[in-house]
Design an enzyme around this catalytic site. Structure first.
Site, short mmCIF file in Angstrom:
data_model
loop_
_atom_site.label_atom_id
_atom_site.label_comp_id
_atom_site.label_asym_id
_atom_site.label_seq_id
_atom_site.Cartn_x
_atom_site.Cartn_y
_atom_site.Cartn_z
N ASN A 80 0.83 -1.21 0.00
CA ASN A 80 0.00 0.00 0.00
C ASN A 80 0.87 1.26 0.00
OD1 ASN A 80 0.60 -0.88 2.72
ND2 ASN A 80 -0.83 0.65 3.50
N GLU A 82 0.52 5.46 0.70
CA GLU A 82 -0.26 6.61 1.16
C GLU A 82 0.58 7.86 0.90
OE1 GLU A 82 -2.36 4.05 4.78
OE2 GLU A 82 -0.89 5.60 5.25
N HIS A 93 -4.02 0.89 -2.82
CA HIS A 93 -4.05 -0.29 -1.98
C HIS A 93 -3.11 -1.36 -2.56
CE1 HIS A 93 -8.10 0.75 0.13
NE2 HIS A 93 -7.39 1.82 -0.15
N GLU A 95 -3.49 -4.40 -3.29
CA GLU A 95 -4.06 -5.19 -4.38
C GLU A 95 -3.94 -4.42 -5.71
OE1 GLU A 95 -5.33 -4.50 -1.43
OE2 GLU A 95 -6.78 -5.99 -0.75
N CYS A 120 -10.46 -4.97 1.05
CA CYS A 120 -11.55 -4.05 1.39
C CYS A 120 -12.57 -4.01 0.24
CB CYS A 120 -11.00 -2.65 1.66
SG CYS A 120 -10.46 -1.79 0.18
ZN LIG Z 1 -8.28 -2.23 -0.46
#
Ligand SMILES: [Zn+2]
Length: 341
Positions: A80, A82, A93, A95, A120
């Site tokens: 991930n 950010e 993310h 994925e 998510c």
């Molecule tokens: Zn996610």
């Protein structure tokens, strides 16, 4: 033997991170499988820790790792991202990162995806753009995806029941889906060709390469909903040890039928730069090129400039106009698109 297998697989993932590709080649995967008789789940779960360690979560400090298996036999890692100073929705993310890496490696389809935390809702929706999405086996460390068999993984269709997807907007002509090959027929409009000529005349090899990379990313973009394929490149300069002292990292839009989970060209390029080991604070990203269609119903230039100003303030953005096979009602069908000469 189990511990040896886990260590050997983790070493392969660490090598992929160190090589700055985030790709475990098919030959390496096959060798690990034949030596240790690994299931997809045990292989992918053991690949995750080195990927997770490469996460960049300055906001949450919550690291997520992902590993995806392609039909080519190769495995793709994700983590991930950010962005400090930017809104939460700017995050990438793990994925999405793994899918972007797979796209960069020209993978055609994913069969299984493992994550260190349950995917998510946003990611379940993003993954629904993939060919074969309903059968994509999702595996979570600890088996917390809620499926009947944690080891085999849970089909994405079970994690996203009654899904809204590409066919709802595009009907039967939804192909090509994300990862499937296409050439969007994008070329630089006169303003873009003038900028390219100026970069050439100035001997700015880095900018020339960045323009071509952004254009190629636009031609590989998955943009069936907006009809606005856009591509981006990020240029790192100085002290890189490469010939000419620069590196170019590119990515194209990856749209989602639900729109919000879409990956922007900037985010796709950030995945490429992060995989290649750019500075954690993005301070070595000095220039960026965005290729998009002026006047299109979707535009990235303003949002891209704002995000770059927030997390990579040293980076100078050049926006170049594109033209081509770009009507708003355009439905991408790879076999109908003619590659540029
Ligand atoms: Zn996610």
């Amino acid at each position: 033997v189990r511990l040896q297998a886990t260590a050997a697989v983790a070493a392969a993932a660490a090598a992929a991170v160190a090589a700055r590709t985030f790709v475990v080649p098919a030959s390496v995967v096959a060798a690990l499988r034949s030596r240790y008789s690994l299931s997809d789940a045990s292989l992918l779960l053991a690949l995750i820790p080195p990927a997770r360690a490469a996460a960049r979560p300055p906001v949450s400090a919550f690291r997520v790792g992902a590993a995806a298996l392609g039909v080519s036999g190769a495995a793709y890692l994700g983590a991930n991202l950010e962005f400090a100073g930017a809104p939460l929705h700017a995050a990438v993310h793990a994925e999405q990162f793994a899918v972007a890496v797979a796209r960069g490696a020209s993978e055609r389809q994913l069969t299984a995806l493992a994550t260190s935390a349950a995917p998510c809702g946003h990611c379940r929706q993003f993954l629904w753009e993939l060919p074969g999405a309903p059968a994509l086996r999702c595996i979570t460390a600890g088996g917390s995806s809620g499926g009947p068999s944690a080891d085999a993984g849970t089909p994405l269709a079970q994690l996203l029941p009654a899904a809204f997807g590409p066919a709802d907007l595009l009907g039967a002509n939804a192909a090509p889906l994300l990862l499937q090959p296409r050439h969007n027929g994008v070329q630089l409009a006169p303003g873009g060709t003038a900028a390219l000529a100026a970069a050439r005349a100035a001997g700015d090899a880095a900018l020339v390469e960045a323009i071509y990379a952004a254009l190629a990313a636009a031609n590989g973009a998955h943009a069936p909903y907006s009809g606005c394929p856009a591509g981006m490149s990020l240029l790192r300069e100085g002290h890189l040890g490469a010939a000419g002292g620069f590196a170019v990292h590119a990515g194209g839009a990856a749209e989602s039928a639900a729109f919000n989970p879409s990956l922007t060209p900037l985010h796709a390029a950030c995945v490429a730069a992060a995989a290649a080991g750019c500075a954690p604070d993005w301070s070595d990203v000095t220039r960026a090129v965005l290729v998009e269609r002026p006047g299109a119903p979707v535009a990235y230039a303003a949002a891209t400039a704002a995000l770059l100003a927030a997390f990579a303030p040293r980076c100078a953005l050049t926006v170049l106009p594109a033209e081509g096979n770009l009507s708003p009602q355009w439905k991408t069908r790879a076999e109908e698109l003619t590659p540029l000469a």
